[in-house]
Design a protein around this motif. Structure first.
Motif, PDB file in Angstrom:
ATOM      1  N   LEU A  21      -2.101  -0.233   5.782  1.00  0.00           N
ATOM      2  CA  LEU A  21      -1.781  -1.588   5.361  1.00  0.00           C
ATOM      3  C   LEU A  21      -2.025  -2.561   6.511  1.00  0.00           C
ATOM      4  N   ASN A  40       8.765  -0.042   5.530  1.00  0.00           N
ATOM      5  CA  ASN A  40       8.771   1.202   4.776  1.00  0.00           C
ATOM      6  C   ASN A  40       9.760   0.994   3.637  1.00  0.00           C
ATOM      7  N   ASP A  43       0.194   5.101   5.108  1.00  0.00           N
ATOM      8  CA  ASP A  43       0.409   3.897   4.303  1.00  0.00           C
ATOM      9  C   ASP A  43       0.613   2.683   5.207  1.00  0.00           C
ATOM     10  N   ALA A 102       4.447   1.228   1.586  1.00  0.00           N
ATOM     11  CA  ALA A 102       4.539   0.225   2.658  1.00  0.00           C
ATOM     12  C   ALA A 102       4.292  -1.166   2.097  1.00  0.00           C
ATOM     13  N   GLN A 103       4.905  -2.158   2.718  1.00  0.00           N
ATOM     14  CA  GLN A 103       4.756  -3.534   2.263  1.00  0.00           C
ATOM     15  C   GLN A 103       4.754  -4.493   3.448  1.00  0.00           C
ATOM     16  N   ARG A 160       0.881  -1.181   0.000  1.00  0.00           N
ATOM     17  CA  ARG A 160       0.000   0.000   0.000  1.00  0.00           C
ATOM     18  C   ARG A 160       0.911   1.222   0.000  1.00  0.00           C
ATOM     19  N   GLY A 161       0.830   2.035  -1.056  1.00  0.00           N
ATOM     20  CA  GLY A 161       1.729   3.177  -1.142  1.00  0.00           C
ATOM     21  C   GLY A 161       3.174   2.713  -1.067  1.00  0.00           C
ATOM     22  N   ALA A 188       7.192   5.549   2.189  1.00  0.00           N
ATOM     23  CA  ALA A 188       5.909   5.357   2.871  1.00  0.00           C
ATOM     24  C   ALA A 188       5.571   6.531   3.779  1.00  0.00           C
ATOM     25  N   THR A 189       4.279   6.761   3.947  1.00  0.00           N
ATOM     26  CA  THR A 189       3.779   7.648   4.990  1.00  0.00           C
ATOM     27  C   THR A 189       3.314   6.772   6.147  1.00  0.00           C
TER      28      THR A 189
END
Length: 302
Positions: free
Chosen positions: A274, A262, A270, A250-251, A247-248, A266-267
């Motif tokens: 996630l 991150n 995010d 992030a993982q 997501r964005g 990432a924010t």
């Protein structure tokens, strides 16, 4: 404005006080907004002065090594306290135990114990945080928890420093009960005489296990969710198809699915978003509602 006026009435502290201070550099995720006020007390007396005179209307947050923390993008209102290693990081041997300041890293405490032939604290080398946070959340790894080795901890409160025995914290899984606005300042852990070689071997095994199974060199925040009774959070996340989910910036870690990463851009939104998507997928596939282990503080941006 009311909080800012209240803060202006505080007596001058000897430690460092910053307004609109960046917090992201302190966190392992390297994300998040600023603190309205960041206070780094000079010593216990300075911390006590702050706690005594801080109006109850002003929010108070405590951060340590920030290894298991998300600072939200809107920053943190009120006062954020960070205890520094110079004043709060001392570690010393005390007979059959170790006394450590709240800012001492867990791994450093394990190393001090090992150097003096004290066994039973090896698990701390596998916990990426500091002693204050370890006590406040009953941190644990590799079959042991803080509650198993804590004798007492000293806690600064608005009324002064109190020494709390282990049983006073009402420890549970990744949970401890502290007094209102209480800040752990130091703690004593009991150990036992052991064979130095065996202690070193055990610590090497723990470090190797972390390296092999966790993304220790990534921008992460440690274990994301608590293990539900009778289950492993990572297995539920994996079964829900979340391994590698993005997501964005992030993982979900491919290496260990209970870790969020991150990837570089990432924010905080995010990362937290996630995590909530993982929770929703796990609930849908298994009926289990995962509970966050990572602490999240601050304001969500509109």
């Amino acid at each position: 404005m009311e909080d800012r006026r209240a803060l202006a009435t505080l007596p001058p502290l000897r430690g460092r006080v910053q307004q609109d201070a960046p917090l992201a550099p302190f966190t392992w995720f390297r994300v998040g907004g600023p603190a309205e006020w960041l206070v780094r007390p000079a010593d216990v007396d300075d911390l006590l002065l702050l706690l005594r005179d801080l109006p109850e209307s002003v929010p108070l947050s405590i951060i340590g090594a920030a290894s298991n923390l998300i600072i939200r993008d809107g920053g943190v209102r009120g006062v954020v306290v960070r205890l520094g290693g110079k004043a709060f990081g001392e570690v010393s041997v005390d007979g059959d135990g170790i006394i450590a300041g709240a800012a001492a890293l867990d791994a450093v405490v394990a190393e001090h114990a090992a150097a003096t032939g004290l066994a039973g604290l090896e698990f701390l080398c596998g916990i990426p945080g500091a002693i204050g946070g370890a006590v406040a959340m009953n941190a644990g790894a590799y079959g042991s928890e803080v509650k198993d080795v804590l004798d007492w901890a000293e806690v600064a409160t608005p009324a002064g420093v109190i020494r709390m025995a282990a049983q006073d914290f009402a420890f549970a899984y990744r949970k401890a009960v502290l007094p209102a606005r209480g800040v752990v300042t130091r703690a004593r852990f009991h150990a036992r005489p052991g064979d130095a070689a065996a202690i070193s071997t055990r610590m090497a095994e723990i470090r190797a296990a972390r390296e092999a199974t966790q993304p220790v060199r990534a921008r992460t925040g440690g274990s994301t969710f608590k293990n539900p009774p009778g289950a492993k959070a990572w297995a539920l996340v994996d079964a829900a198809g979340c391994r590698g989910l993005v997501r964005g910036g992030a993982q979900v870690s491919e290496k260990h699915t209970n870790f969020l990463l991150n990837l570089g851009g990432a924010t905080a939104a995010d990362i937290e978003g996630l995590g909530e998507e993982m929770r929703a997928r796990v609930l849908a596939t298994s009926g289990v509602s995962l509970e966050w282990e990572i602490k999240r503080i601050g304001e969500v941006t509109p």
